[in-house]
Design an enzyme around this catalytic site. Structure first.
Site, PDB file in Angstrom:
ATOM      1  N   ASN A 100       0.855  -1.196   0.000  1.00 30.16           N
ATOM      2  CA  ASN A 100       0.000   0.000   0.000  1.00 30.16           C
ATOM      3  C   ASN A 100       0.885   1.237   0.000  1.00 30.16           C
ATOM      4  O   ASN A 100       2.107   1.145  -0.050  1.00 30.16           O
ATOM      5  CB  ASN A 100      -0.947  -0.036   1.205  1.00 30.16           C
ATOM      6  CG  ASN A 100      -0.182  -0.176   2.494  1.00 30.16           C
ATOM      7  OD1 ASN A 100       0.650   0.662   2.834  1.00 30.16           O
ATOM      8  ND2 ASN A 100      -0.425  -1.261   3.212  1.00 30.16           N
ATOM      9  N   ARG A 101       0.265   2.390   0.081  1.00 30.16           N
ATOM     10  CA  ARG A 101       1.002   3.643  -0.120  1.00 30.16           C
ATOM     11  C   ARG A 101       1.747   4.153   1.113  1.00 30.16           C
ATOM     12  O   ARG A 101       2.346   5.210   1.087  1.00 30.16           O
ATOM     13  CB  ARG A 101       0.037   4.746  -0.552  1.00 30.16           C
ATOM     14  CG  ARG A 101      -0.544   4.527  -1.912  1.00 30.16           C
ATOM     15  CD  ARG A 101      -1.439   5.691  -2.286  1.00 30.16           C
ATOM     16  NE  ARG A 101      -2.082   5.465  -3.562  1.00 30.16           N
ATOM     17  CZ  ARG A 101      -1.496   5.674  -4.735  1.00 30.16           C
ATOM     18  NH1 ARG A 101      -0.266   6.134  -4.790  1.00 30.16           N
ATOM     19  NH2 ARG A 101      -2.151   5.434  -5.848  1.00 30.16           N
TER      20      ARG A 101
END
Ligand code: CTP
Length: 407
Positions: A217-218
């Site tokens: 994820n980011r």
């Protein structure tokens, strides 16, 4: 805290280096003086090509200094460095950051920076290409490791009509950060978390699909690393369990992990001896049920990826926690922030839930700034307006500290 001439005012050295944004330092100066701060401006020689000393002379608490030999005293750099409660440099140019990171002391501003033991805040401003240059980023990493707070530049129109990242942070954010650093300087310096054993998780986990691919994820890990650094500064014994490649602050013990399973094992083990546990990591919620042991090839066709849920580490920490242990979770939301955060707080059995709206500008994933609301199990709610992740970390630790030693 020292104060100028016994006036009781905090003493701030405002360093100004040679960038177009130097004119904004005038606003920073004026607002700090209005807020009751004694401001001593120090300009680099070249900054005077962008702003006139007469303006600062008129607005600041004392006359501008530029050279090492301006004052009657033969050692003005010692006076400034020793008197300062804080040194802020706005704007900080590429050249100034390089000289500061390199430990140079070839003008009054760098000499003051190297001579001071006070907290330092730097506010870079430059063209996007320069901001992205590894030399600049490495110098900033070096400064951060040494405890310097950085307010990164924002996006927008730059000198010469270019558009991109590089604009000096808004003067109101700079002033708010200076005031906050001054306001809590004593608590931080006093080591209000002395001897507290703290475990912090950080970063997004990586769940392998095969030896070369993964789901993630980011999350950058910046908020978790900032928390570990701030807790260490305040006297805690800190273990950082991280999947991020970011450097850890000096004095922080680090467990590097990759997957949710690694993170679960490390956190459950480390939490056993901890007084405070903070789950700032963005744990992947799903992982491939079976990771390939060799690389999948296109020629084999499109794979059917079967996913399974990862363990909820925070919920498990909530079930296992010892009486008196403080547990802090994070909630990254894009809508219905407070309802969702409160629901997670209750279901995971935590004391504090730090919620942020990751769809808002300059907030959350990979930014250097954050804006959060801290929800307490006692029904309390503390909004923390947009500021650096370092300052957000201190705001969270203020709440943790209050839970550890209720007044
Ligand atoms: N968390 C965890 N283990 C997971 C997922 C999340 O420990 N497998 C922790 C995070 O570190 C964070 C908190 O739980 O402190 C909330 O994470 P978040 O992603 O916001 O919520 P989820 O529980 O994943 O719920 P949802 O996907 O519905 O938002």
């Amino acid at each position: 805290m020292t104060s100028e001439g016994g006036s009781g005012k905090p003493f701030v050295v405002l360093g100004v280096s040679a960038g177009i944004a130097a004119y904004k330092a005038i606003e920073v100066c004026r607002r700090l003086v209005d807020a009751g701060v004694h401001v001593a401006p120090v300009l680099t020689e070249r900054a005077t090509r962008f702003v006139g000393r007469a303006t600062f002379d008129a607005l600041a608490s004392e006359r501008v200094q530029i050279g090492l030999w301006d004052e009657a005293s033969p050692i003005p750099h010692t006076r400034l460095g020793q008197s300062a409660d804080l040194v802020v440099v706005a704007p900080a140019t590429v050249d100034l950051l390089a000289r500061y990171a390199g430990g140079f002391a070839d003008d009054l501003l760098t000499t003051t920076l190297v001579a001071t033991a006070a907290p330092v805040l730097v506010c870079p401003a430059m063209h996007t290409e320069m901001w992205e240059h590894p030399a600049v980023q490495e110098n900033l990493d070096t400064l951060r490791r040494r405890g310097v707070t950085v307010i990164p530049p924002g996006d927008g129109r730059l000198a010469g009509g270019d558009v991109g990242t590089g604009r000096l942070a808004d003067p109101s954010l700079i002033v708010a950060t200076v005031l906050e650093m001054l306001g809590r300087g004593e608590a931080v310096g006093a080591g209000d978390l002395d001897g507290v054993r703290m475990v912090v998780s950080a970063g997004g986990t990586r769940e392998p699909i095969d030896p070369v691919r993964f789901i993630t994820n980011r999350s950058s890990g910046k908020q978790g690393h900032a928390l570990a650094a701030a807790a260490r500064r305040r006297g805690a014994e800190v273990v950082l369990v991280t999947s991020s490649a970011l450097p850890a602050a000096q004095g922080v013990e680090v467990d590097r992990v990759e997957t949710a399973a690694d993170m679960e094992a490390a956190m459950l083990h480390r939490a056993e001896a901890a007084d405070v546990v903070v789950m700032a990591a963005a744990v992947a919620d799903f992982r491939p049920k079976e990771a390939g042991t060799s690389k999948m090839h296109k020629s084999d066709g499109v794979p059917d990826l079967v996913l399974e849920a990862t363990p909820d580490i925070l919920a498990e920490l909530g079930r296992r926690r010892r009486p008196g242990q403080v547990l802090v979770g994070f909630a990254a939301e894009t809508e219905q922030l407070s309802d969702r955060a409160r629901a997670k707080l209750a279901s995971k059995g935590v004391d504090l839930m730090v919620a942020n709206d990751v769809s808002a500008p300059a907030v959350g994933f990979d930014h250097d700034t954050n804006e959060v609301t801290i929800f307490g199990a006692d029904g309390s709610m503390f909004p923390v307006a947009l500021r650096t992740k370092d300052a957000v970390a201190d705001a969270i630790l203020d709440r943790v500290s209050a839970l550890l030693s209720p007044s």
